[in-house]
Write an enzyme that holds these catalytic residues in place. Structure first.
Site, short mmCIF file in Angstrom:
data_model
loop_
_atom_site.label_atom_id
_atom_site.label_comp_id
_atom_site.label_asym_id
_atom_site.label_seq_id
_atom_site.Cartn_x
_atom_site.Cartn_y
_atom_site.Cartn_z
N SER A 34 4.65 -16.52 4.47
CA SER A 34 4.56 -17.95 4.73
C SER A 34 5.09 -18.71 3.54
CB SER A 34 3.09 -18.34 4.99
OG SER A 34 2.38 -18.34 3.77
N SER A 58 3.52 -20.78 1.76
CA SER A 58 2.52 -21.02 0.72
C SER A 58 2.14 -19.75 -0.01
CB SER A 58 1.25 -21.62 1.35
OG SER A 58 0.70 -20.73 2.29
N CYS A 59 2.44 -18.59 0.58
CA CYS A 59 2.05 -17.33 -0.04
C CYS A 59 3.19 -16.35 0.05
CB CYS A 59 0.81 -16.75 0.64
SG CYS A 59 0.32 -15.14 0.00
N GLY A 60 3.91 -16.17 -1.03
CA GLY A 60 5.00 -15.22 -1.02
C GLY A 60 4.50 -13.83 -1.30
N CYS A 112 1.61 -11.14 -1.93
CA CYS A 112 0.23 -11.05 -1.46
C CYS A 112 -0.46 -9.82 -2.02
CB CYS A 112 0.20 -11.07 0.06
SG CYS A 112 0.79 -12.62 0.76
#
Length: 279
Positions: A118, A120-122, A124
């Site tokens: 996403s 917002s979060c590359g 994880c």
């Protein structure tokens, strides 16, 4: 919406929408507003999909190059022959195919980011500091910058954020030199995408390494932001907001100066403060 009008809006990074403005004690009023564009971009290498990220259309070649560099899949400008829309895709405007030189051996298994990410979060949690350092060793930079120059950067970044001024909905990243010169700035709905774009610009324009430069991001500094800066060999990373604990740990082990809360002529320095000269 015609393709022509869609292209113009994507170039601007925003899309017009109808909204209802409401305030306590006042009659609601209809109006037109602008929101930041968010569209998927699939990055392929030699026809093989390696990532899908939600991004703001524009400077997509830089985004792809910055992503592949920070993932350790490419090393130098000569590694890339061409970056072009994938005409075999159902959405060629949202699909880039990267063609690498014959001598490049792409290790697809080394990807540190989920293939589908996403905006917002590359990253994880798939990587570790040790794994990153296998690709990008720690820095030993002697560069210094004046705190007076550094505190001017947030206002200059904001002045360059044209789409943010219309939408209030984009992150930004910029590269400055140690004398205060703005090298490049980019906006994106994803903070890590904005960083990929400025690093990708340096890669494609043969301006890397940014080893005497400063990276400024408009939000917080996460582990991934600092890791991408290391891939670009950037010794000083600044954020207008807070860093994360892992970002601080990574900067300290990577020889990078990490600055947070850079605003209102103040800052917190979390690592290697000797690169910031005080008056």
């Amino acid at each position: 919406m015609s393709k022509k009008s869609s292209s113009k809006r994507f170039e601007a990074g925003s899309v017009p929408v109808d909204v209802l403005h409401c305030s306590l004690g006042a009659t609601p009023k209809g109006a037109q507003d602008a929101v930041a564009c968010e569209e998927p971009l699939e990055i392929r290498v030699g026809g093989r999909s390696v990532a899908v990220t939600m991004r703001t259309p524009g400077h997509d070649r830089e985004l792809a190059a910055g992503f592949l560099l920070s993932e350790g899949l490419i090393r130098k400008r000569e590694d890339i022959i061409e970056i072009a829309p994938c005409l075999e895709s159902d959405a060629p405007e949202n699909t880039l195919n990267v063609f690498v030189a014959p001598a490049v051996r792409v290790n697809f298994e080394s990807l540190t980011r989920h293939v589908f990410a996403s905006s917002s979060c590359g990253l994880c949690g798939k990587s570790s500091i040790e794994a990153v350092h296998q690709h990008f060793p720690p820095l030993d930079s002697k560069v210094m910058i004046s705190s007076e120059i550094l505190t001017q950067f947030p206002a200059r970044l904001l002045a360059a954020q044209e789409t943010f001024a219309r939408t209030g909905g984009l992150h930004a990243a910029a590269i400055f030199d140690a004398q205060g010169g703005l090298i490049i700035s980019r906006e994106d709905v994803g903070r890590h995408n904005a960083v990929d774009k400025v690093i990708g610009y340096g890669f494609l324009e043969r301006k890397l390494p940014f080893d005497s430069h400063v990276l400024l991001v408009s939000g917080r500094a996460s582990f991934e932001i600092v890791q991408k800066a290391l891939a670009g060999r950037i010794p000083i990373v600044c954020a207008i907001s807070a860093p994360s604990s892992l970002a601080v740990e990574f900067a300290r082990e990577s020889g990078q100066t990490l600055v947070g809360f850079l605003r209102d002529e103040r800052m917190n320095i979390y690592s290697f403060p000797e690169r910031i000269s005080m008056p």
